[in-house]
Scaffold this motif. Structure first.
Motif, PDB file in Angstrom:
ATOM      1  N   LYS A  52       3.106  -1.438  11.986  1.00 47.23           N
ATOM      2  CA  LYS A  52       3.722  -2.758  12.032  1.00 47.23           C
ATOM      3  C   LYS A  52       3.289  -3.646  10.857  1.00 47.23           C
ATOM      4  O   LYS A  52       3.999  -4.580  10.487  1.00 47.23           O
ATOM      5  CB  LYS A  52       3.389  -3.430  13.363  1.00 47.23           C
ATOM      6  CG  LYS A  52       4.012  -2.734  14.576  1.00 47.23           C
ATOM      7  CD  LYS A  52       5.518  -2.852  14.571  1.00 47.23           C
ATOM      8  CE  LYS A  52       6.168  -2.120  15.742  1.00 47.23           C
ATOM      9  NZ  LYS A  52       5.901  -2.727  17.047  1.00 47.23           N
ATOM     10  N   ALA A  53       2.131  -3.332  10.255  1.00 46.35           N
ATOM     11  CA  ALA A  53       1.669  -4.112   9.109  1.00 46.35           C
ATOM     12  C   ALA A  53       2.403  -3.757   7.826  1.00 46.35           C
ATOM     13  O   ALA A  53       2.231  -4.427   6.804  1.00 46.35           O
ATOM     14  CB  ALA A  53       0.168  -3.900   8.914  1.00 46.35           C
ATOM     15  N   GLN A  54       3.236  -2.699   7.838  1.00 44.87           N
ATOM     16  CA  GLN A  54       3.968  -2.255   6.662  1.00 44.87           C
ATOM     17  C   GLN A  54       5.448  -2.599   6.799  1.00 44.87           C
ATOM     18  O   GLN A  54       6.053  -2.367   7.854  1.00 44.87           O
ATOM     19  CB  GLN A  54       3.822  -0.737   6.487  1.00 44.87           C
ATOM     20  CG  GLN A  54       2.421  -0.281   6.144  1.00 44.87           C
ATOM     21  CD  GLN A  54       2.039  -0.627   4.722  1.00 44.87           C
ATOM     22  OE1 GLN A  54       2.825  -0.458   3.790  1.00 44.87           O
ATOM     23  NE2 GLN A  54       0.820  -1.095   4.549  1.00 44.87           N
ATOM     24  N   ARG A  55       6.047  -3.109   5.745  1.00 50.57           N
ATOM     25  CA  ARG A  55       7.477  -3.418   5.769  1.00 50.57           C
ATOM     26  C   ARG A  55       8.315  -2.155   5.625  1.00 50.57           C
ATOM     27  O   ARG A  55       9.443  -2.087   6.110  1.00 50.57           O
ATOM     28  CB  ARG A  55       7.823  -4.404   4.655  1.00 50.57           C
ATOM     29  CG  ARG A  55       7.090  -5.733   4.763  1.00 50.57           C
ATOM     30  CD  ARG A  55       7.447  -6.682   3.645  1.00 50.57           C
ATOM     31  NE  ARG A  55       8.846  -7.099   3.701  1.00 50.57           N
ATOM     32  CZ  ARG A  55       9.393  -7.951   2.839  1.00 50.57           C
ATOM     33  NH1 ARG A  55       8.645  -8.458   1.858  1.00 50.57           N
ATOM     34  NH2 ARG A  55      10.659  -8.289   2.948  1.00 50.57           N
ATOM     35  N   ARG A 233      -0.988   2.266  -0.961  1.00 55.80           N
ATOM     36  CA  ARG A 233      -1.624   3.584  -1.007  1.00 55.80           C
ATOM     37  C   ARG A 233      -1.503   4.223   0.371  1.00 55.80           C
ATOM     38  O   ARG A 233      -1.865   3.612   1.380  1.00 55.80           O
ATOM     39  CB  ARG A 233      -3.096   3.462  -1.407  1.00 55.80           C
ATOM     40  CG  ARG A 233      -3.885   4.764  -1.297  1.00 55.80           C
ATOM     41  CD  ARG A 233      -5.302   4.566  -1.795  1.00 55.80           C
ATOM     42  NE  ARG A 233      -5.316   4.389  -3.251  1.00 55.80           N
ATOM     43  CZ  ARG A 233      -6.331   3.839  -3.917  1.00 55.80           C
ATOM     44  NH1 ARG A 233      -7.383   3.373  -3.263  1.00 55.80           N
ATOM     45  NH2 ARG A 233      -6.267   3.732  -5.229  1.00 55.80           N
ATOM     46  N   ILE A 234      -0.993   5.444   0.413  1.00 60.08           N
ATOM     47  CA  ILE A 234      -0.941   6.219   1.647  1.00 60.08           C
ATOM     48  C   ILE A 234      -2.094   7.206   1.634  1.00 60.08           C
ATOM     49  O   ILE A 234      -2.265   7.962   0.673  1.00 60.08           O
ATOM     50  CB  ILE A 234       0.396   6.965   1.780  1.00 60.08           C
ATOM     51  CG1 ILE A 234       1.553   5.979   1.887  1.00 60.08           C
ATOM     52  CG2 ILE A 234       0.381   7.891   2.998  1.00 60.08           C
ATOM     53  CD1 ILE A 234       2.922   6.638   1.866  1.00 60.08           C
ATOM     54  N   HIS A 235      -2.900   7.190   2.691  1.00 57.26           N
ATOM     55  CA  HIS A 235      -4.016   8.130   2.844  1.00 57.26           C
ATOM     56  C   HIS A 235      -3.564   9.308   3.705  1.00 57.26           C
ATOM     57  O   HIS A 235      -2.956   9.110   4.769  1.00 57.26           O
ATOM     58  CB  HIS A 235      -5.208   7.448   3.514  1.00 57.26           C
ATOM     59  CG  HIS A 235      -5.836   6.369   2.683  1.00 57.26           C
ATOM     60  ND1 HIS A 235      -6.951   6.586   1.910  1.00 57.26           N
ATOM     61  CD2 HIS A 235      -5.503   5.067   2.512  1.00 57.26           C
ATOM     62  CE1 HIS A 235      -7.284   5.464   1.298  1.00 57.26           C
ATOM     63  NE2 HIS A 235      -6.411   4.529   1.647  1.00 57.26           N
ATOM     64  N   GLU A 298      -2.279   1.258   3.079  1.00 56.03           N
ATOM     65  CA  GLU A 298      -2.895  -0.024   2.749  1.00 56.03           C
ATOM     66  C   GLU A 298      -2.265  -0.579   1.484  1.00 56.03           C
ATOM     67  O   GLU A 298      -1.706   0.164   0.670  1.00 56.03           O
ATOM     68  CB  GLU A 298      -4.404   0.132   2.572  1.00 56.03           C
ATOM     69  CG  GLU A 298      -4.787   1.015   1.395  1.00 56.03           C
ATOM     70  CD  GLU A 298      -6.282   1.127   1.202  1.00 56.03           C
ATOM     71  OE1 GLU A 298      -7.024   0.431   1.915  1.00 56.03           O
ATOM     72  OE2 GLU A 298      -6.710   1.910   0.339  1.00 56.03           O
ATOM     73  N   ALA A 299      -2.364  -1.875   1.302  1.00 51.13           N
ATOM     74  CA  ALA A 299      -1.830  -2.520   0.101  1.00 51.13           C
ATOM     75  C   ALA A 299      -2.696  -2.197  -1.106  1.00 51.13           C
ATOM     76  O   ALA A 299      -3.922  -2.101  -1.000  1.00 51.13           O
ATOM     77  CB  ALA A 299      -1.732  -4.018   0.298  1.00 51.13           C
TER      78      ALA A 299
END
Length: 300
Positions: A52-55, A233-235, A298-299
């Motif tokens: 939900k924190a990602q658009r 960044r995608i982990h 994360e941004a």
């Protein structure tokens, strides 16, 4: 295959529901305060995930994905099992195994610590036993919150050793494939499928300017997709996996596949946690193996 009425026992009000979807496939939908996801019961195929924190979604699905009984879906997280790539001796058997195109059944669901979980078990049949005569129950546990956790568990319930190849063939959503870097594989050996499986060594982060199809062997490292366009960044963290497969078809190959839009390939990158090639497994009688991944963003 389970019908909607039998699946009501696994629904969680406000978090987990079931629906009839395109092509007659049944889907599980998860939506909680931290994340959302959808899973096709055919193939236990996760088709979407967004914290939900990602658009933007973290997992990519083709706008031209086809939904039909017995057919694979372009995008999401296909389950490649019980072999990766072509079958070792039977070229008529499906590439990447049969698990991604056959029914799975829901066996459990739950909610704890902000995460919603669902567990699916592969349904074996006469058709699957004709390709895979081994007694190997397999389950996929999916946990959705601000991160996505997947655990693929295979048990050798038979009396003889069993060979096993597997991968979670994850498609990640990116802003533009030409503007991303994949980190975490520096110094690793890889097999380059675009050059007849020539063995090479990675130097520095990966950048993409053409079709890429590589099996990185003997690596258990976390990978990171640095995305300049989406500024995130995608982990991609994993356990029980010794191979990482990296794939982008690029324009010409994607156009020949038929289930990509004209520019759809630009917004995806496959980074697959696997046990393949040099790292294919042998399960001893009574042995269970767990391939687990965690995807988060994360941004930058």
């Amino acid at each position: 295959m389970q019908d909607l009425s039998s699946l009501r026992a696994f629904a969680i009000p406000g978090q987990l529901s079931f629906r009839a979807g395109p092509g007659g496939l049944v889907f599980a939908d998860i939506d909680n305060p931290d994340g959302s996801a959808s899973i096709a019961l055919q193939g236990a195929h996760l088709t979407s995930f967004r914290p939900k924190a990602q658009r933007e979604p973290v997992v990519w699905l083709s706008e031209k994905a086809r939904f039909a009984a017995g057919k694979s879906i372009r995008g999401g997280v296909p389950v490649c099992w019980p072999w990766f790539g072509p079958h070792a001796s039977e070229p008529t058997f499906p590439a990447h195994g049969f698990a991604r195109t056959v029914p799975w059944e829901v066996v459990d669901s739950g909610s704890a610590d902000g995460a919603t979980t669902i567990t699916l078990r592969l349904v074996f049949s006469d058709a699957t036993h004709a390709q895979w005569p081994h007694d190997t129950p397999v389950e996929l546990r999916i946990s959705v919150a601000d991160a996505l956790d997947l655990e693929l568990t295979t048990l050798n319930a038979g009396e003889a050793p069993v060979p096993l190849g597997e991968a979670l063939h994850s498609y990640f959503h990116v802003g533009d494939i030409a503007e991303v870097e994949l980190r975490g594989l520096d110094g690793c050996a890889y097999l380059d499928k675009t050059e007849a499986f020539a063995r090479k060594q990675q130097s520095g982060p990966l950048r993409f300017a053409a079709e890429t199809d590589r099996v990185y062997v003997d690596t258990r490292s976390t990978c990171m997709i640095d995305d300049a366009r989406l500024r995130r960044r995608i982990h991609i963290a994993k356990q029980g996996s010794a191979s990482t497969v990296v794939w982008t078809p690029w324009g010409q190959k994607a156009a020949a596949m038929g289930d990509y839009t004209a520019e759809g390939w630009r917004s995806m990158l496959c980074v697959e946690s696997a046990n393949a090639a040099d790292n294919a497994l042998t399960l001893q009688p009574g042995e269970a193996h767990v391939l687990a991944v965690r995807y988060s963003a994360e941004a930058l």
